[in-house]
Design a protein around this motif. Structure first.
Motif, PDB file in Angstrom:
ATOM      1  N   PHE A  87       5.684 -35.965  -8.606  1.00  0.00           N
ATOM      2  CA  PHE A  87       6.465 -36.895  -7.789  1.00  0.00           C
ATOM      3  C   PHE A  87       6.653 -38.217  -8.526  1.00  0.00           C
ATOM      4  CE2 PHE A  87       6.872 -40.394  -4.835  1.00  0.00           C
ATOM      5  CZ  PHE A  87       7.852 -39.952  -3.965  1.00  0.00           C
ATOM      6  N   ALA A  88       5.553 -38.765  -9.049  1.00  0.00           N
ATOM      7  CA  ALA A  88       5.624 -40.065  -9.727  1.00  0.00           C
ATOM      8  C   ALA A  88       6.510 -40.002 -10.965  1.00  0.00           C
ATOM      9  CB  ALA A  88       4.227 -40.533 -10.101  1.00  0.00           C
ATOM     10  N   LYS A  89       6.366 -38.960 -11.779  1.00  0.00           N
ATOM     11  CA  LYS A  89       7.162 -38.843 -12.995  1.00  0.00           C
ATOM     12  C   LYS A  89       8.638 -38.592 -12.669  1.00  0.00           C
ATOM     13  CE  LYS A  89       4.154 -39.551 -16.129  1.00  0.00           C
ATOM     14  NZ  LYS A  89       4.273 -40.691 -17.026  1.00  0.00           N
ATOM     15  N   GLU A  99      10.090 -41.848 -11.378  1.00  0.00           N
ATOM     16  CA  GLU A  99      10.240 -42.770 -12.506  1.00  0.00           C
ATOM     17  C   GLU A  99      11.444 -42.406 -13.363  1.00  0.00           C
ATOM     18  OE1 GLU A  99       7.674 -42.974 -16.403  1.00  0.00           O
ATOM     19  OE2 GLU A  99       6.554 -43.836 -14.722  1.00  0.00           O
ATOM     20  N   SER A 100      11.723 -41.127 -13.499  1.00  0.00           N
ATOM     21  CA  SER A 100      12.841 -40.693 -14.334  1.00  0.00           C
ATOM     22  C   SER A 100      14.191 -41.079 -13.741  1.00  0.00           C
ATOM     23  CB  SER A 100      12.790 -39.194 -14.558  1.00  0.00           C
ATOM     24  OG  SER A 100      13.142 -38.498 -13.381  1.00  0.00           O
ATOM     25  N   PHE A 101      14.242 -41.408 -12.455  1.00  0.00           N
ATOM     26  CA  PHE A 101      15.494 -41.831 -11.834  1.00  0.00           C
ATOM     27  C   PHE A 101      15.860 -43.258 -12.211  1.00  0.00           C
ATOM     28  CE2 PHE A 101      14.315 -38.815  -8.169  1.00  0.00           C
ATOM     29  CZ  PHE A 101      14.906 -37.752  -8.811  1.00  0.00           C
ATOM     30  N   SER A 102      14.893 -44.055 -12.642  1.00  0.00           N
ATOM     31  CA  SER A 102      15.169 -45.463 -12.915  1.00  0.00           C
ATOM     32  C   SER A 102      15.124 -45.835 -14.390  1.00  0.00           C
ATOM     33  CB  SER A 102      14.199 -46.341 -12.138  1.00  0.00           C
ATOM     34  OG  SER A 102      12.879 -46.045 -12.502  1.00  0.00           O
ATOM     35  N   ARG A 103      14.550 -44.977 -15.246  1.00  0.00           N
ATOM     36  CA  ARG A 103      14.562 -45.284 -16.680  1.00  0.00           C
ATOM     37  C   ARG A 103      14.443 -43.995 -17.472  1.00  0.00           C
ATOM     38  NH1 ARG A 103       9.702 -45.233 -19.332  1.00  0.00           N
ATOM     39  NH2 ARG A 103       7.869 -45.096 -18.026  1.00  0.00           N
TER      40      ARG A 103
END
Length: 174
Positions: free
Chosen positions: A94-96, A99-103
């Motif tokens: 979930f966290a990764k 995170e991939s949606f914003s950078r």
């Protein structure tokens, strides 16, 4: 002009291919995220429902696997270990994914090493995808910023060109 020609609508002039950078397509959305057209809202709703349905189906499959462990009478340590493993893998996925949606990941990052962990914690990735569709198409903000930066750079480069460089006067020496 004959009567037949008047009855027909005028044919549009052929459009020249627009110059400049092309937007990067997003999975399930294509390039509809640029102008929010072409069924963008319906696609977001469909992707949200699809990812939620896939997460629910995945949770049921994991429940059946857990019941299989219980039927196999493997013991409480292994049963609890499997539940903890999937919970940790889902939270990391979930966290990764979020995170991939914003950078974009760094080229030297360990994203390739986390692919297996993200596959195990697929429910976390699906939930991140589901939640992100309430705000935007997943990854839209990142791609929009990159696209606008590329368009500004293209406009700056195109604006600097004025006329034929060969026809310019030579610069005066001071």
């Amino acid at each position: 002009m004959s009567d037949d020609q008047r009855d027909q609508p005028p044919t549009p002039a052929p459009q020249a291919a627009p110059g400049g950078p092309e937007p990067e397509p997003i999975r399930f959305f294509g390039t509809t995220w640029v102008k929010h057209d072409g069924g963008y809202a319906a696609r977001r709703a469909g992707v949200a429902l699809g990812s939620l349905a896939a997460a629910v189906i995945g949770a049921y499959l994991l429940r059946f696997a857990y019941e299989g462990l219980e039927i196999g009478n493997v013991g409480p340590f292994l049963s609890i270990s499997v539940v903890i493993l999937f919970a940790i893998a889902s939270s990391i996925a979930f966290a990764k994914t979020w995170e991939s949606f914003s950078r974009r990941p760094a080229p030297s990052s360990d994203e390739a090493a986390l692919k297996g962990l993200k596959a195990i914690g697929f429910i976390g990735s699906l939930i991140a995808y589901f939640l992100r569709t309430f705000v935007e198409a997943p990854g839209e903000d990142l791609r929009r910023a990159e696209y606008e930066r590329a368009m500004a750079e293209y406009a700056r480069r195109r604006g600097a060109r004025t006329g034929n460089p060969a026809a310019r006067r030579p610069k005066r020496k001071k």
